[in-house]
Design an enzyme around this catalytic site. Sequence first.
Site, PDB file in Angstrom:
ATOM      1  N   GLU A   1      25.634 -27.002   3.155  1.00 30.16           N
ATOM      2  CA  GLU A   1      24.920 -25.755   3.340  1.00 30.16           C
ATOM      3  C   GLU A   1      25.594 -24.893   4.390  1.00 30.16           C
ATOM      4  O   GLU A   1      25.720 -23.676   4.235  1.00 30.16           O
ATOM      5  CB  GLU A   1      23.491 -26.099   3.751  1.00 30.16           C
ATOM      6  CG  GLU A   1      22.508 -25.013   3.517  1.00 30.16           C
ATOM      7  CD  GLU A   1      21.225 -25.315   4.256  1.00 30.16           C
ATOM      8  OE1 GLU A   1      20.218 -25.492   3.593  1.00 30.16           O
ATOM      9  OE2 GLU A   1      21.240 -25.382   5.499  1.00 30.16           O
TER      10      GLU A   1
ATOM     11  N   HIS B   1      20.083 -25.742  -0.605  1.00 31.66           N
ATOM     12  CA  HIS B   1      19.001 -25.594   0.349  1.00 31.66           C
ATOM     13  C   HIS B   1      17.736 -26.299  -0.125  1.00 31.66           C
ATOM     14  O   HIS B   1      17.062 -26.973   0.650  1.00 31.66           O
ATOM     15  CB  HIS B   1      18.746 -24.093   0.513  1.00 31.66           C
ATOM     16  CG  HIS B   1      17.847 -23.762   1.636  1.00 31.66           C
ATOM     17  ND1 HIS B   1      18.275 -23.763   2.940  1.00 31.66           N
ATOM     18  CD2 HIS B   1      16.545 -23.418   1.658  1.00 31.66           C
ATOM     19  CE1 HIS B   1      17.270 -23.437   3.707  1.00 31.66           C
ATOM     20  NE2 HIS B   1      16.205 -23.221   2.961  1.00 31.66           N
TER      21      HIS B   1
ATOM     22  N   ASN C   1      39.465 -34.559 -26.626  1.00 32.31           N
ATOM     23  CA  ASN C   1      40.509 -34.594 -27.642  1.00 32.31           C
ATOM     24  C   ASN C   1      41.159 -33.238 -27.819  1.00 32.31           C
ATOM     25  O   ASN C   1      42.371 -33.128 -27.935  1.00 32.31           O
ATOM     26  CB  ASN C   1      39.908 -35.026 -28.975  1.00 32.31           C
ATOM     27  CG  ASN C   1      40.155 -36.491 -29.216  1.00 32.31           C
ATOM     28  OD1 ASN C   1      41.173 -37.014 -28.788  1.00 32.31           O
ATOM     29  ND2 ASN C   1      39.220 -37.149 -29.863  1.00 32.31           N
TER      30      ASN C   1
END
Lengths: 696, 120
Positions: free
Chosen positions: A70, A48, A428
Amino acid sequence: MSIDMAQFHQVFFEESFEGLDTMESGLLDLNTGDVDVDEINMIFRAAHSIKGGSGTFGFTAVSDFTHVMETLLDEMRDGRRLVTQSAVDALLGSVDCLRAMLTAIQDEQAVDTQNVAEHKKVLEVELTRGADSSPVASQESATSEQVSDPVAITAHEANVEGWNISFSPHPNMLKTGNDPVRMFRELAELGELTSTADFLGVPDIHNLEPEECAISWKLHLKGNTAEQDIEEIFSWVEDECDFAIQKIQSTVQSVSPVAETTDSTTTVQPDEQTSKEDKETTAEATKPVASKKPVKDKKETAKPANKSSGSIRVDTTKIDTLINMVGELVITQSMLSLVGEHFEINKLDQLKTGLSQLERHTRELQESVMNIRMLPISFVFSRFPRLVHDLSSKLGKKIELKLVGENTEVDKTVVELLSDPLVHLVRNSLDHGIEMPEDRIAAGKPETGTVILEAYHRGGNIVIEVVDDGKGLNKDKLRAKAIEKGLIDEDAILTDKQTYELIFMPGFSTAEKLTDVSGRGVGMDVVRRNIQSLGGNIEIISELGKGSTISIHLPLTLAILDGQSISVGDERYIVPLGSIIESININEDMVNRIAGKGETFRLRDEFLPIVRMHDIFHVESAKATKLTDGLVVVVEGQGVKCGLFVDDLLGQQQVVIKSLEANYRRVEGISGATILGDGSVALILDIPGLVRLANQ
Amino acid sequence: MTNILAVDDSASMRQMVSFTLKGAGYSVVEAVDGVDALNKAKSEKFDCVVTDVNMPNKDGIALIKDLRTLPDYKFTPLLMLTTESGMDKKQQGKEAGATGWIVKPFNPDQLLKTIKKVIG
């Protein structure tokens, strides 16, 4: 009044990126099927704010896009829509898209409209999925309704001579801060206004409530004013008054009944029109990107946006401390100048007190200023939940990420440079460390693997650890690999630590198959180099079948250093305090000389090389040339210890690091310079570099 | 000097409002959310409050409701900044005691016009 909105852009971008991070972490925390209102509210609020800001600052493409997000979030918040994985994924995708859009706008690059259109489509598909309560449809109808109104109004407009308005505020209208006089003043701006007040409703003095409004008015406004302009003035008090408006036309024929126009649906504000356009665009957006959009984007990017100015957001309490400190300093200063004005010897004590106060305040001030540069490590950590979420589903593994010590503060520069190495390490761990679920179960481990990202302070350092409970490093495999790659000799004798260190060697990779997740073995040596360039070091501890821990040690700040000053002849050097283990006097029995390999001395069970400072830096004025005459400072850098042979130890102090490279050139064994209290320059020793130098 | 309290959790909007109003000669104090605003309003009297609606801690509507219970703010103009052009937020705001609203996106001129309207 014209205001250059561009000055707010930088702040807008910063808070928007922050908002996107909030949305991202919020979305990752959402559980499918659940409605966690607080969490959704937080995400909604972020979206918003971005929408509101982008609209205001003229980034319509962004506000249009955010509007769709929204809408979806709003339905989730109201419970009209369940949180589904596909919706969360669509929203996560949109967050990325929005980030790319904002980055492009910030860098004055063209927005990838194709990408935006695709993500918008995904969102809209998601929206239509909950078709039973589709707000898109209702909005569309609302829009078309409203749009028709101004048209209707303009049609009436001809030949208006004026308006008769009857206005009776409800008793409580004043309590919303609305003042009839204010409204009349505005009306008077539209045309000639005559008003007649009606006091009939005013009770007698005993029953009078001074806070209530009991007067009503009959107003007459002359001139060809648009009805909506009048209604706009009263729009705020619609429900707090009886309001009727009657048109006076030159042709008597069509005097419209009052009630009709007071209907609330006809109230149209100019402001609302803007947002209507906004809605229309959204409603339109089901079609592939409207052709006018790229043009709009270009307009946005053509504006000179502030390039990243290296700004920093600071907690206001830190600023307050700083201001406080400066206040104290000013007091001390005035006290000192008072003492100095008519100085007599009996004021010596006062002078000393003042000076020690000054010293304390200066130190505190310095600390507070340094503190401003400190950011919580969460700035780096916050990107990992998403990374782990995406990667684990890509790898088909179940992995839980735990973040510990997110509020640990570290220098801004360190934060920025730490991000890439950490990403590599975590990748990793996910790729090579954590096993597939079935392998884990077979090994008697919980199906879900855990990766912990932890930060904490230790001494003057910050320590960051990446811990996984995966399969750990296989020493034999590492060794075999290193031999195969020609990195070590077949008969090399390596400690456990040295074996693990092999993974940091250039061109080493342990995965049998290369994956697109953690690259092809060019990483770990780069990681180590990056960490070292920050003045830190990296270590790995591993246990086969249990997991691995990678620890990164970094200095808290790159601008200031706790140092021990030492003297060699006339020269002063600064040794980073963190690298000093101890300082000793040695006697000849402790020293061994190995032909061609220099000197060593025995410290308890270890033999450490002696680095003669006066030799290395060619200091001819050195007082001590015999080992027994001077001191040996035992230092450690990147796991290697040595003894620095110096004339004497001076004081410990915090020094501000000045770059040697920027002002002169790189010198092996020296990491920088600083200016001492007496104005002379001291060089700051780079211990690992010095050890290397000594070994040559 | 007319004293205005500008409340918004978004720094850019807050700065924009504050800058615009200061440029027009008003004195402006900024607050980052409803709780902050309420504290500031209690320690200093403002002639007008301009607040965002969607905010953490205390939203704009709750702030307006609370402000109206303070004797100093019984008749003070309290304006909401809202992206919701729909009636429900406005209605909630009005019920809480808001004077009026400014719909986002707005430009500095629109803001000033509205402020002038309520404080003359």
